[in-house]
Design a protein around this motif. Structure first.
Motif, PDB file in Angstrom:
ATOM      1  N   UNK A 189     -44.044 -72.012  42.622  1.00 35.91           N
ATOM      2  CA  UNK A 189     -45.346 -71.683  42.019  1.00 35.91           C
ATOM      3  C   UNK A 189     -45.892 -70.396  42.622  1.00 35.91           C
ATOM      4  N   UNK A 190     -45.789 -70.260  43.939  1.00 37.39           N
ATOM      5  CA  UNK A 190     -46.291 -69.070  44.621  1.00 37.39           C
ATOM      6  C   UNK A 190     -45.527 -67.817  44.192  1.00 37.39           C
ATOM      7  N   UNK A 191     -44.203 -67.922  44.125  1.00 37.25           N
ATOM      8  CA  UNK A 191     -43.385 -66.768  43.747  1.00 37.25           C
ATOM      9  C   UNK A 191     -43.697 -66.330  42.318  1.00 37.25           C
TER      10      UNK A 191
ATOM     11  N   UNK B 113     -46.207 -62.627  45.279  1.00 35.78           N
ATOM     12  CA  UNK B 113     -46.523 -62.653  46.706  1.00 35.78           C
ATOM     13  C   UNK B 113     -47.625 -61.637  47.012  1.00 35.78           C
ATOM     14  N   UNK B 114     -48.499 -62.003  47.916  1.00 36.75           N
ATOM     15  CA  UNK B 114     -49.585 -61.114  48.320  1.00 36.75           C
ATOM     16  C   UNK B 114     -49.059 -60.073  49.311  1.00 36.75           C
ATOM     17  N   UNK B 115     -49.548 -58.853  49.165  1.00 36.95           N
ATOM     18  CA  UNK B 115     -49.201 -57.771  50.089  1.00 36.95           C
ATOM     19  C   UNK B 115     -50.406 -57.422  50.950  1.00 36.95           C
ATOM     20  N   UNK B 116     -50.147 -56.684  52.024  1.00 36.23           N
ATOM     21  CA  UNK B 116     -51.217 -56.250  52.917  1.00 36.23           C
ATOM     22  C   UNK B 116     -50.748 -55.014  53.660  1.00 36.23           C
ATOM     23  N   UNK B 117     -51.699 -54.276  54.219  1.00 33.45           N
ATOM     24  CA  UNK B 117     -51.348 -53.119  55.039  1.00 33.45           C
ATOM     25  C   UNK B 117     -50.885 -53.600  56.412  1.00 33.45           C
ATOM     26  N   UNK B 118     -49.719 -53.157  56.811  1.00 33.24           N
ATOM     27  CA  UNK B 118     -49.194 -53.493  58.127  1.00 33.24           C
ATOM     28  C   UNK B 118     -48.911 -52.214  58.907  1.00 33.24           C
TER      29      UNK B 118
ATOM     30  N   UNK C 222     -48.643 -45.225  61.103  1.00 34.23           N
ATOM     31  CA  UNK C 222     -49.226 -45.245  59.763  1.00 34.23           C
ATOM     32  C   UNK C 222     -49.113 -46.667  59.198  1.00 34.23           C
ATOM     33  N   UNK C 223     -49.897 -46.936  58.165  1.00 31.55           N
ATOM     34  CA  UNK C 223     -49.909 -48.251  57.522  1.00 31.55           C
ATOM     35  C   UNK C 223     -49.042 -48.260  56.277  1.00 31.55           C
ATOM     36  N   UNK C 224     -48.354 -49.390  56.068  1.00 30.35           N
ATOM     37  CA  UNK C 224     -47.543 -49.590  54.871  1.00 30.35           C
ATOM     38  C   UNK C 224     -48.093 -50.797  54.109  1.00 30.35           C
ATOM     39  N   UNK C 225     -48.239 -50.649  52.794  1.00 34.07           N
ATOM     40  CA  UNK C 225     -48.705 -51.752  51.953  1.00 34.07           C
ATOM     41  C   UNK C 225     -47.484 -52.511  51.439  1.00 34.07           C
ATOM     42  N   UNK C 226     -47.230 -53.690  52.021  1.00 38.93           N
ATOM     43  CA  UNK C 226     -46.046 -54.458  51.618  1.00 38.93           C
ATOM     44  C   UNK C 226     -46.278 -55.950  51.828  1.00 38.93           C
ATOM     45  N   UNK C 227     -45.251 -56.759  51.530  1.00 37.77           N
ATOM     46  CA  UNK C 227     -45.381 -58.223  51.606  1.00 37.77           C
ATOM     47  C   UNK C 227     -45.086 -58.759  53.008  1.00 37.77           C
ATOM     48  N   UNK C 228     -44.820 -57.865  53.960  1.00 35.21           N
ATOM     49  CA  UNK C 228     -44.464 -58.321  55.300  1.00 35.21           C
ATOM     50  C   UNK C 228     -45.723 -58.681  56.091  1.00 35.21           C
ATOM     51  N   UNK C 229     -46.401 -59.708  55.606  1.00 30.86           N
ATOM     52  CA  UNK C 229     -47.601 -60.207  56.269  1.00 30.86           C
ATOM     53  C   UNK C 229     -47.295 -61.582  56.867  1.00 30.86           C
ATOM     54  N   UNK C 230     -48.134 -62.079  57.783  1.00 29.49           N
ATOM     55  CA  UNK C 230     -47.776 -63.320  58.505  1.00 29.49           C
ATOM     56  C   UNK C 230     -47.526 -64.510  57.592  1.00 29.49           C
ATOM     57  N   UNK C 231     -48.288 -64.642  56.511  1.00 33.28           N
ATOM     58  CA  UNK C 231     -48.099 -65.788  55.618  1.00 33.28           C
ATOM     59  C   UNK C 231     -46.691 -65.804  55.027  1.00 33.28           C
TER      60      UNK C 231
ATOM     61  N   UNK D  85     -59.065 -65.000  48.310  1.00 36.62           N
ATOM     62  CA  UNK D  85     -57.937 -64.299  47.710  1.00 36.62           C
ATOM     63  C   UNK D  85     -56.589 -64.893  48.115  1.00 36.62           C
ATOM     64  N   UNK D  86     -56.582 -65.659  49.213  1.00 36.92           N
ATOM     65  CA  UNK D  86     -55.337 -66.251  49.698  1.00 36.92           C
ATOM     66  C   UNK D  86     -55.297 -67.764  49.493  1.00 36.92           C
ATOM     67  N   UNK D  87     -56.172 -68.282  48.637  1.00 36.60           N
ATOM     68  CA  UNK D  87     -56.302 -69.738  48.484  1.00 36.60           C
ATOM     69  C   UNK D  87     -55.004 -70.395  48.010  1.00 36.60           C
ATOM     70  N   UNK D  88     -54.202 -69.666  47.177  1.00 35.43           N
ATOM     71  CA  UNK D  88     -52.969 -70.275  46.675  1.00 35.43           C
ATOM     72  C   UNK D  88     -51.918 -70.453  47.761  1.00 35.43           C
ATOM     73  N   UNK D  89     -52.132 -69.867  48.926  1.00 34.55           N
ATOM     74  CA  UNK D  89     -51.212 -70.030  50.044  1.00 34.55           C
ATOM     75  C   UNK D  89     -51.533 -71.278  50.891  1.00 34.55           C
ATOM     76  N   UNK D  90     -52.687 -71.876  50.663  1.00 30.70           N
ATOM     77  CA  UNK D  90     -53.161 -72.940  51.550  1.00 30.70           C
ATOM     78  C   UNK D  90     -52.204 -74.099  51.707  1.00 30.70           C
TER      79      UNK D  90
END
Length: 442
Positions: free
Chosen positions: A152-154, A158-163, A196-205, A257-262
């Motif tokens: 369902x999540x996929x 997947x949510x991305x974030x600046x890392x 520098x920051x990269x916007x990608x899916x490599x976030x802790x979740x 915004x991250x509720x579907x990960x709960x």
């Protein structure tokens, strides 16, 4: 006991393993010596001191029986153990219906229903009717639930974030790290050591989910589930594996915004922590997911009781810490499992995951009765109820079982038929309403 191509055991509480090949019994199951020794090492490695300082808490008990030798018995902890060689050990609770001992499939269904009451478990509304519980182990059922959540999540994306990222590049962007730049690039004027920051899916979740997928691939015995996990792993290719579970869980974002990960992150906690309560160790065990039945039974009774009490103005508290045995000095905390208050009326319940018998006093421990007496006195209770699971050994015994003393203390012994679902709890709720005589009945 269930045996399949891969060595696999299904046993119930109070059943035992023996390495004596000459023993043939419904409650004793032969286990090869090398595997027996690995399981023994696991049990001994996970002994814990009890909170009361009495007997140590054991996942299983190790004793020696005359004519049999050393045995390892299942007690109180229920779930799944996977050994390093792939051997699976499934331990089910000992449950009885009004007529006979419950089948393995019925027992799993009841146990999974009980687990729903635990706050740590993320499957409150999952429908088990489509699963063959006789065929699938508890661990496999959990893995299927995780897989469904992951798909369902996929599909949603997947949510991305600046890392943050640091590297020695041929281009300049972000911020120059002067100390590293001077150290590395004194002879390389064409390079820049930058941050520098990269916007990608490599976030802790996503790292935690990917790590859980990889873990489950190693312990999963279902071909279909392994295939699904392989597909899911590819969907998380751009995320790293989690190298520090605790740190990544601490950095999880819990906003809207991250509720579907709960829910899926709850599953990650269950799997990555090895269970909902305590991590296990042991060189011979690849994975263990075990639940203390005392806690499961207490949580189940409390949850069902809240729904069974039908009048207003009632409160149900668990693990209440209002009173101590002595007040000056304030020492020896009393902690009854469940306290029901309604107006001026109090009923105290203590759940006991123990099968009583038809012997004198039914196998009730003297310590439990002393404890019940203290609860009655300190809480000024109308009565104290000790709640046990039903066993057919009590079918010929007159009910209810009540103990009374001349100073007004009464202790009742009540039984929950777990195969009846909420029906047996409903009877307990009706009893409490009757005893409590609540002023605000609906």
């Amino acid at each position: 006991m269930r045996m399949m191509n891969k060595l696999s055991y299904t046993l119930k509480e109070y059943d035992s393993f023996t390495k004596n090949p000459n023993i043939r019994s419904a409650s004793y199951h032969f286990m090869p010596e090398s595997l027996f020794d690995q399981l023994e090492e696991f049990v001994l490695s996970n002994r814990q001191e009890s909170a009361t300082g009495t007997d140590p808490i054991e996942l299983m008990t190790i004793t020696s029986k005359r004519g049999i030798g050393k045995v390892i018995s299942a007690r109180n902890y229920v779930g799944m153990i996977t050994m390093t060689n792939g051997t699976e050990i499934e331990i089910l609770p000992k449950l009885y219906s009004r007529n006979d001992e419950s089948s393995a499939g019925e027992t799993k269904k009841v146990f999974l229903h009980m687990l729903r009451s635990l706050k740590e478990m993320p499957f409150k509304h999952f429908n088990f009717s489509n699963l063959n519980l006789e065929k699938h182990s508890i661990l496999e059922v959990f893995i299927r639930m995780f897989i469904e959540e992951a798909y369902v999540l996929v599909k949603r994306g997947l949510k991305s974030a600046y890392t943050g990222n640091q590297d020695n590049e041929y281009f300049y962007k972000g911020k120059l790290n002067f100390s590293e730049h001077i150290r590395l690039n004194a002879a390389h004027k064409e390079r820049f050591y930058i941050e520098y920051d990269i916007f990608n899916v490599n976030r802790p979740e996503n790292r935690l989910i990917k790590t859980t997928i990889e873990l489950l691939r190693k312990v999963c015995s279902s071909r279909k589930s392994r295939k699904d996990l392989h597909i899911l792993l590819a969907a998380f290719e751009a995320a790293d594996f989690s190298l520090d579970h605790a740190q990544d869980f601490a950095e999880v974002t819990s906003d809207r915004n991250m509720s579907e990960y709960g829910k899926i992150l709850q599953w990650c906690k269950v799997f990555l922590n090895r269970n909902s309560f305590t991590p296990f160790k042991g060189s011979g065990v690849a994975y263990a997911l075990l639940f203390p039945m005392e806690k499961v039974f207490e949580s189940y009774v409390a949850t069902q009781l809240r729904g069974a009490l039908t009048y207003t103005g009632v409160s149900v508290k668990t693990q209440d810490r209002l009173h101590h045995l002595y007040d000056d000095p304030r020492r020896f905390s009393l902690r009854p499992d469940i306290v029901v208050n309604s107006g001026e009326s109090t009923v105290v319940l203590d759940t006991k995951w123990k099968l009583l018998s038809s012997t004198r006093d039914y196998g009730i421990s003297q310590a439990d009765m002393y404890q019940a007496y203290a609860y009655h006195s300190k809480y000024n209770a109308r009565t104290v109820i000790l709640v046990y699971p039903w066993t057919n050994a009590l079918s010929e015994i007159a009910m209810p079982i009540v103990y009374r003393s001349n100073d007004g203390v009464s202790v009742q012994i009540r039984f929950i038929d777990l195969t009846e679902g909420s029906g047996s709890i409903g009877n307990l709720g009706a009893l409490i309403e009757e005893i409590g005589d609540p002023p605000n009945r609906r």
